[in-house]
Motif scaffolding. Structure first.
Motif, PDB file in Angstrom:
ATOM      1  N   ALA A   1       2.773 -14.816   5.903  1.00 38.44           N
ATOM      2  CA  ALA A   1       1.434 -14.223   5.924  1.00 38.44           C
ATOM      3  C   ALA A   1       1.364 -13.010   4.995  1.00 38.44           C
ATOM      4  CB  ALA A   1       1.055 -13.823   7.350  1.00 38.44           C
ATOM      5  N   LEU A   2       2.398 -12.188   5.016  1.00 37.97           N
ATOM      6  CA  LEU A   2       2.446 -11.023   4.127  1.00 37.97           C
ATOM      7  C   LEU A   2       2.433 -11.467   2.674  1.00 37.97           C
ATOM      8  CD1 LEU A   2       2.736  -8.010   3.568  1.00 37.97           C
ATOM      9  CD2 LEU A   2       5.215  -8.303   3.795  1.00 37.97           C
ATOM     10  N   LYS A   3       3.177 -12.498   2.373  1.00 40.32           N
ATOM     11  CA  LYS A   3       3.219 -13.015   1.008  1.00 40.32           C
ATOM     12  C   LYS A   3       1.828 -13.470   0.563  1.00 40.32           C
ATOM     13  CE  LYS A   3       5.490 -16.703  -1.581  1.00 40.32           C
ATOM     14  NZ  LYS A   3       6.396 -17.841  -1.473  1.00 40.32           N
ATOM     15  N   LYS A   4       1.116 -14.156   1.445  1.00 41.21           N
ATOM     16  CA  LYS A   4      -0.241 -14.614   1.111  1.00 41.21           C
ATOM     17  C   LYS A   4      -1.183 -13.441   0.901  1.00 41.21           C
ATOM     18  CE  LYS A   4       0.009 -19.101   3.370  1.00 41.21           C
ATOM     19  NZ  LYS A   4      -0.449 -19.935   4.491  1.00 41.21           N
ATOM     20  N   GLU A   5      -1.062 -12.425   1.751  1.00 40.78           N
ATOM     21  CA  GLU A   5      -1.915 -11.242   1.613  1.00 40.78           C
ATOM     22  C   GLU A   5      -1.652 -10.538   0.277  1.00 40.78           C
ATOM     23  OE1 GLU A   5      -4.396 -10.462   3.481  1.00 40.78           O
ATOM     24  OE2 GLU A   5      -4.011 -11.663   5.254  1.00 40.78           O
ATOM     25  N   LYS A   6      -0.393 -10.462  -0.116  1.00 41.37           N
ATOM     26  CA  LYS A   6      -0.059  -9.816  -1.384  1.00 41.37           C
ATOM     27  C   LYS A   6      -0.578 -10.622  -2.569  1.00 41.37           C
ATOM     28  CE  LYS A   6       3.937  -7.063  -0.079  1.00 41.37           C
ATOM     29  NZ  LYS A   6       5.377  -6.838  -0.283  1.00 41.37           N
ATOM     30  N   VAL A   7      -0.500 -11.934  -2.471  1.00 39.52           N
ATOM     31  CA  VAL A   7      -1.029 -12.790  -3.538  1.00 39.52           C
ATOM     32  C   VAL A   7      -2.541 -12.581  -3.663  1.00 39.52           C
ATOM     33  CG1 VAL A   7      -1.504 -15.201  -4.153  1.00 39.52           C
ATOM     34  CG2 VAL A   7       0.796 -14.520  -3.471  1.00 39.52           C
ATOM     35  N   GLU A   8      -3.229 -12.520  -2.526  1.00 38.98           N
ATOM     36  CA  GLU A   8      -4.675 -12.299  -2.542  1.00 38.98           C
ATOM     37  C   GLU A   8      -5.001 -10.926  -3.120  1.00 38.98           C
ATOM     38  OE1 GLU A   8      -8.787 -12.864  -1.978  1.00 38.98           O
ATOM     39  OE2 GLU A   8      -7.105 -14.232  -2.210  1.00 38.98           O
ATOM     40  N   LEU A   9      -4.231  -9.916  -2.776  1.00 40.81           N
ATOM     41  CA  LEU A   9      -4.439  -8.572  -3.331  1.00 40.81           C
ATOM     42  C   LEU A   9      -4.293  -8.597  -4.847  1.00 40.81           C
ATOM     43  CD1 LEU A   9      -4.842  -5.529  -3.085  1.00 40.81           C
ATOM     44  CD2 LEU A   9      -2.376  -5.327  -2.670  1.00 40.81           C
ATOM     45  N   GLN A  10      -3.258  -9.249  -5.323  1.00 40.99           N
ATOM     46  CA  GLN A  10      -3.044  -9.311  -6.773  1.00 40.99           C
ATOM     47  C   GLN A  10      -4.192 -10.055  -7.452  1.00 40.99           C
ATOM     48  OE1 GLN A  10      -0.609  -7.608  -8.407  1.00 40.99           O
ATOM     49  NE2 GLN A  10      -1.868  -8.165 -10.155  1.00 40.99           N
ATOM     50  N   ARG A  11      -4.679 -11.109  -6.803  1.00 39.74           N
ATOM     51  CA  ARG A  11      -5.805 -11.859  -7.360  1.00 39.74           C
ATOM     52  C   ARG A  11      -7.031 -10.964  -7.478  1.00 39.74           C
ATOM     53  NH1 ARG A  11     -10.398 -13.996  -6.274  1.00 39.74           N
ATOM     54  NH2 ARG A  11     -10.382 -13.452  -4.067  1.00 39.74           N
TER      55      ARG A  11
END
Length: 162
Positions: free
Chosen positions: A30-40
């Motif tokens: 979940a943290l990984k997905k949140e970080k990917v979304e932040l970068q996007r």
């Protein structure tokens, strides 16, 4: 060897450890997905800023080519303001996403701690089982030695009586 009387507890703790490991793995994902979304979102904001500058420059060039006066400049100003408002909205989303990442990091850390606690509890019960097994083995050995000694004494006494 007699059955271990705390086997049910050991099984429960092993399941709790496995569940904690799975929860931790899910929180890492979940943290990984949140970080990917932040970068996007950050990339989206940067792209919008670049595009705004390009669009404003193109619009200014177009207005100057037409020879529009103050009205054209006002329209360009409103156009630029609308683009800046859109950027501000994306910037707000970036900040919300940063908070979501922080929340996900806290959840992950809580799950890591829960996993560590579950592992420690399981190790404690396993250590207890090892100690219990050693004790049972020692008691059995003592009984066998006592039994052998009694047999030896009985044979000795029987030989002496003959």
């Amino acid at each position: 060897m007699p059955p271990y009387r705390l086997q049910v507890l050991q099984d429960m703790r092993a399941r709790a450890k496995e569940e904690a490991e799975q929860a931790f793995a899910a929180s890492v994902e979940a943290l990984k997905k949140e970080k990917v979304e932040l970068q996007r979102l950050i990339d989206e904001l940067e792209r919008r800023k670049r595009e705004r500058k390009e669009k404003v420059a193109a619009y200014l060039k177009e207005v100057m080519a037409k020879g529009a006066g103050i009205n054209g400049m006002n329209m360009m100003s409103r156009f630029e303001q609308r683009l800046k408002d859109e950027e501000a909205q994306v910037a707000l989303e970036v900040e919300r996403q940063r908070e979501a990442v922080k929340v996900a990091e806290r959840v992950m850390e809580q799950r890591r701690q829960a996993m560590a606690d579950a592992t420690m509890e399981l190790k404690a019960i396993e250590k207890h089982k090892e100690t219990w097994q050693k004790q049972v083995k020692h008691e059995r050995q003592q009984r066998e030695e006592l039994s052998q000694e009694e047999i030896g004494n009985a044979l000795f006494l029987a030989r002496q009586r003959k």
